[in-house]
Scaffold this active site. Sequence first.
Site, mmCIF file in Angstrom:
data_model
loop_
_atom_site.group_PDB
_atom_site.id
_atom_site.type_symbol
_atom_site.label_atom_id
_atom_site.label_comp_id
_atom_site.label_asym_id
_atom_site.label_seq_id
_atom_site.Cartn_x
_atom_site.Cartn_y
_atom_site.Cartn_z
ATOM 1 N N ASP A 11 -3.553 120.253 87.569
ATOM 2 C CA ASP A 11 -4.598 119.784 86.659
ATOM 3 C C ASP A 11 -5.717 120.668 86.936
ATOM 4 O O ASP A 11 -6.087 120.597 88.083
ATOM 5 C CB ASP A 11 -5.002 117.844 86.726
ATOM 6 C CG ASP A 11 -6.086 117.207 86.496
ATOM 7 O OD1 ASP A 11 -6.978 118.044 86.079
ATOM 8 O OD2 ASP A 11 -6.244 116.203 86.623
ATOM 9 N N TYR A 87 -13.949 117.700 82.770
ATOM 10 C CA TYR A 87 -13.724 116.910 83.819
ATOM 11 C C TYR A 87 -12.890 117.644 85.158
ATOM 12 O O TYR A 87 -12.039 118.127 84.584
ATOM 13 C CB TYR A 87 -13.832 115.029 83.911
ATOM 14 C CG TYR A 87 -14.271 114.950 84.701
ATOM 15 C CD1 TYR A 87 -16.030 114.518 85.057
ATOM 16 C CD2 TYR A 87 -13.160 114.109 85.462
ATOM 17 C CE1 TYR A 87 -16.138 114.177 86.265
ATOM 18 C CE2 TYR A 87 -13.639 113.585 87.343
ATOM 19 C CZ TYR A 87 -14.887 113.090 87.006
ATOM 20 O OH TYR A 87 -15.246 112.347 87.868
ATOM 21 N N GLN A 91 -9.312 121.019 89.447
ATOM 22 C CA GLN A 91 -8.980 119.811 91.182
ATOM 23 C C GLN A 91 -7.926 119.878 91.546
ATOM 24 O O GLN A 91 -7.472 119.825 92.915
ATOM 25 C CB GLN A 91 -8.863 117.965 90.011
ATOM 26 C CG GLN A 91 -7.880 117.448 90.571
ATOM 27 C CD GLN A 91 -7.686 116.226 90.157
ATOM 28 O OE1 GLN A 91 -8.597 115.463 89.055
ATOM 29 N NE2 GLN A 91 -6.520 115.518 89.437
ATOM 30 N N GLY A 100 1.454 133.644 98.222
ATOM 31 C CA GLY A 100 2.990 134.174 97.817
ATOM 32 C C GLY A 100 3.829 133.429 97.146
ATOM 33 O O GLY A 100 5.123 133.554 96.934
ATOM 34 N N ASN A 101 3.017 132.327 97.516
ATOM 35 C CA ASN A 101 3.911 130.350 97.175
ATOM 36 C C ASN A 101 2.916 129.163 96.635
ATOM 37 O O ASN A 101 2.011 129.564 97.526
ATOM 38 C CB ASN A 101 5.251 130.350 98.285
ATOM 39 C CG ASN A 101 6.425 129.237 97.968
ATOM 40 O OD1 ASN A 101 5.693 128.174 97.508
ATOM 41 N ND2 ASN A 101 7.471 129.322 98.411
ATOM 42 N N ASP A 128 1.824 111.351 84.164
ATOM 43 C CA ASP A 128 0.800 111.748 84.537
ATOM 44 C C ASP A 128 -0.284 109.858 85.613
ATOM 45 O O ASP A 128 0.750 108.683 85.330
ATOM 46 C CB ASP A 128 0.102 111.689 83.714
ATOM 47 C CG ASP A 128 -1.196 111.366 84.245
ATOM 48 O OD1 ASP A 128 -1.943 112.635 85.393
ATOM 49 O OD2 ASP A 128 -2.033 112.062 83.148
ATOM 50 N N TYR A 224 -8.925 112.121 98.887
ATOM 51 C CA TYR A 224 -8.198 112.018 97.450
ATOM 52 C C TYR A 224 -8.556 113.681 97.137
ATOM 53 O O TYR A 224 -9.870 113.065 96.621
ATOM 54 C CB TYR A 224 -8.438 110.477 97.194
ATOM 55 C CG TYR A 224 -7.762 110.609 96.253
ATOM 56 C CD1 TYR A 224 -6.848 109.777 95.554
ATOM 57 C CD2 TYR A 224 -9.304 110.148 94.775
ATOM 58 C CE1 TYR A 224 -6.039 109.545 94.049
ATOM 59 C CE2 TYR A 224 -8.512 109.907 93.359
ATOM 60 C CZ TYR A 224 -7.478 109.620 93.029
ATOM 61 O OH TYR A 224 -6.331 109.548 92.041
ATOM 62 N N LYS A 227 -4.017 112.416 91.797
ATOM 63 C CA LYS A 227 -2.291 111.851 92.482
ATOM 64 C C LYS A 227 -1.710 113.142 91.999
ATOM 65 O O LYS A 227 -1.741 113.704 91.565
ATOM 66 C CB LYS A 227 -1.747 110.981 91.757
ATOM 67 C CG LYS A 227 -1.875 108.994 92.118
ATOM 68 C CD LYS A 227 -1.913 109.069 93.847
ATOM 69 C CE LYS A 227 -1.077 107.895 94.152
ATOM 70 N NZ LYS A 227 -1.921 107.198 95.320
ATOM 71 N N ASP A 229 0.968 113.703 90.463
ATOM 72 C CA ASP A 229 1.274 113.464 88.993
ATOM 73 C C ASP A 229 2.697 114.377 89.032
ATOM 74 O O ASP A 229 2.679 115.284 88.445
ATOM 75 C CB ASP A 229 0.495 113.864 87.676
ATOM 76 C CG ASP A 229 -0.663 112.881 88.407
ATOM 77 O OD1 ASP A 229 -0.627 111.744 88.461
ATOM 78 O OD2 ASP A 229 -1.735 112.763 87.681
ATOM 79 N N GLN A 237 24.911 115.903 80.277
ATOM 80 C CA GLN A 237 26.927 116.316 79.857
ATOM 81 C C GLN A 237 28.132 117.271 80.999
ATOM 82 O O GLN A 237 27.094 117.572 82.015
ATOM 83 C CB GLN A 237 26.330 116.862 78.231
ATOM 84 C CG GLN A 237 25.530 115.936 78.371
ATOM 85 C CD GLN A 237 25.889 114.736 77.322
ATOM 86 O OE1 GLN A 237 25.272 114.019 77.363
ATOM 87 N NE2 GLN A 237 27.299 115.254 77.522
ATOM 88 N N ASP A 282 -7.623 103.874 82.719
ATOM 89 C CA ASP A 282 -6.997 106.121 83.026
ATOM 90 C C ASP A 282 -5.698 105.768 83.680
ATOM 91 O O ASP A 282 -4.792 106.298 84.586
ATOM 92 C CB ASP A 282 -7.569 106.270 84.328
ATOM 93 C CG ASP A 282 -9.098 106.716 84.535
ATOM 94 O OD1 ASP A 282 -9.845 106.305 83.556
ATOM 95 O OD2 ASP A 282 -9.783 106.715 85.380
HETATM 96 P P1 13P Z 1 -5.137 112.174 88.015
HETATM 97 O O1 13P Z 1 -4.323 112.392 89.287
HETATM 98 O O2 13P Z 1 -4.629 112.515 87.120
HETATM 99 O O3 13P Z 1 -6.222 113.520 88.109
HETATM 100 O O4 13P Z 1 -6.438 111.199 87.944
HETATM 101 C C1 13P Z 1 -7.330 111.208 88.645
HETATM 102 C C2 13P Z 1 -7.349 109.022 88.689
HETATM 103 O O5 13P Z 1 -8.852 109.149 90.398
HETATM 104 C C3 13P Z 1 -7.237 109.410 88.046
HETATM 105 O O6 13P Z 1 -8.367 107.843 88.213
HETATM 106 P P1 13P Z 2 29.662 112.983 72.061
HETATM 107 O O1 13P Z 2 31.036 112.066 71.902
HETATM 108 O O2 13P Z 2 29.155 113.340 70.814
HETATM 109 O O3 13P Z 2 30.186 114.790 72.406
HETATM 110 O O4 13P Z 2 29.440 112.227 73.069
HETATM 111 C C1 13P Z 2 29.962 111.569 74.484
HETATM 112 C C2 13P Z 2 28.712 110.993 75.313
HETATM 113 O O5 13P Z 2 29.563 112.357 76.826
HETATM 114 C C3 13P Z 2 28.291 110.585 74.529
HETATM 115 O O6 13P Z 2 27.265 110.152 75.717
HETATM 116 MG MG MG Z 3 -7.465 114.388 86.702
HETATM 117 MG MG MG Z 4 -2.872 113.643 86.837
#
Ligand code: 13P
Ligand code: 13P
Ligand code: MG
Ligand code: MG
Length: 360
Positions: A11, A87, A91, A100-101, A128, A224, A227, A229, A237, A282
């Site tokens: 977000d 807004y 966030q 790095g991660n 969300d 806080y 969330k 999300d 398959q 929301d």
């Molecule tokens: P988000 O976690 O989607 O940003 O929403 C925060 C919120 O306070 C919604 O009311």
């Molecule tokens: P098909 O025979 O269309 O490939 O579908 C197989 C299948 O897994 C349906 O859920």
């Molecule tokens: Mg938000």
């Molecule tokens: Mg969100």
Amino acid sequence: MKITLSVIKADIGSLVGHSIVHPTSIDIAKKELAKSRDIEDFYVTHCGDDLELIIVHRKGINNKVIHKLAWQTFMKAAEKAKKMKLYAAGQDLLVKTFSGNIKGQGPGVAEMEFNERPSDPIIVFMADKTEAGSWNFPLYKIFADPFNTSGLVIDPKLHSGFKFEVLDVLKNKKVLLSCPEEVYDLLALIGAPSRYILKNVYTKKGEIAATSSIEKLSKLAGRYVGKDDPVCIVRAQSGFPAVGEVLEPFAFPFMVAGWMRGSHHGPFIPVAEKNAKCTRFDGPPRVMALGFQISNGKLIGPNDLFDDPGFDKTRQEANVMADYIRKHGPFEPHRLPSDEMEYTTLPEVLKKLKNRFKKI
Ligand code: 13P
Ligand code: 13P
Ligand code: MG
Ligand code: MG
């Protein structure tokens, strides 16, 4: 050669309040990813106020180059969002400098590496106004419940079951459970989705079948900020559940934690991409599902899977449930239980009353 599918989300600011990602943010993300020579393909979208980057590459999971690309993309979009005074701009970008991660820095991450099959269908779920553990219920139904997934009974490739990796986010531990043998143990844990989160599902041979983002934003930030999300990738398959079996759990609008101020239970409503837009109180909490065929590292699609009249009744039921639970106002079980409220702004309100309590 193996491919990696990374779904990374944050977000970075929204229009208006916490409703949707601004189209400008999406354009910026598309431009940034298009410039990269490190990836095979990408798709950018939003679920409510969360910007979603779906990336195919060949660098494996937890790759620094890919995480940096996502981080810089979010930073660029957040920069513009701040200028536009969108807004809560920035966030989910909890730190100033990238380590790095991207894990632990705010954004949510779900990634898997696998050998591309002769035909390779995958489904990306994005949510969300809810928490990371919200995939527990559907992942259980998809991979362990024969009343949901008839393939567990009928298809010899599914018949032996799946393995489930569960994280205890309170104790920072994980456990691998094998189903159907340990189905009751699995349920004993994942029935409490605020503490136990299903991270990965594997075939009995150890091949990845599903993975989810498990970042708990409030725990990362210590307060806080919004969330989690979360996002989740499920393979379908040919040795995995069919696409329809993967979607089927969402025909029931089960209750999740999140919604207004991240502090309320509400029905999880499956929506089309165009309706991934949180408004009423929301919310209500919502989920979208985009299906892709992966073809030589390219994303063919998406097919907007909940854009189907087959889910209309679910949406009606969700609205009836929303009316019902909303009538509880600030009372539980609409409001989350007290331990969950610790990470909201409620403790500040209660602080004021502390000295007025007398012994009984
Ligand atoms: P988000 O976690 O989607 O940003 O929403 C925060 C919120 O306070 C919604 O009311
Ligand atoms: P098909 O025979 O269309 O490939 O579908 C197989 C299948 O897994 C349906 O859920
Ligand atoms: Mg938000
Ligand atoms: Mg969100």
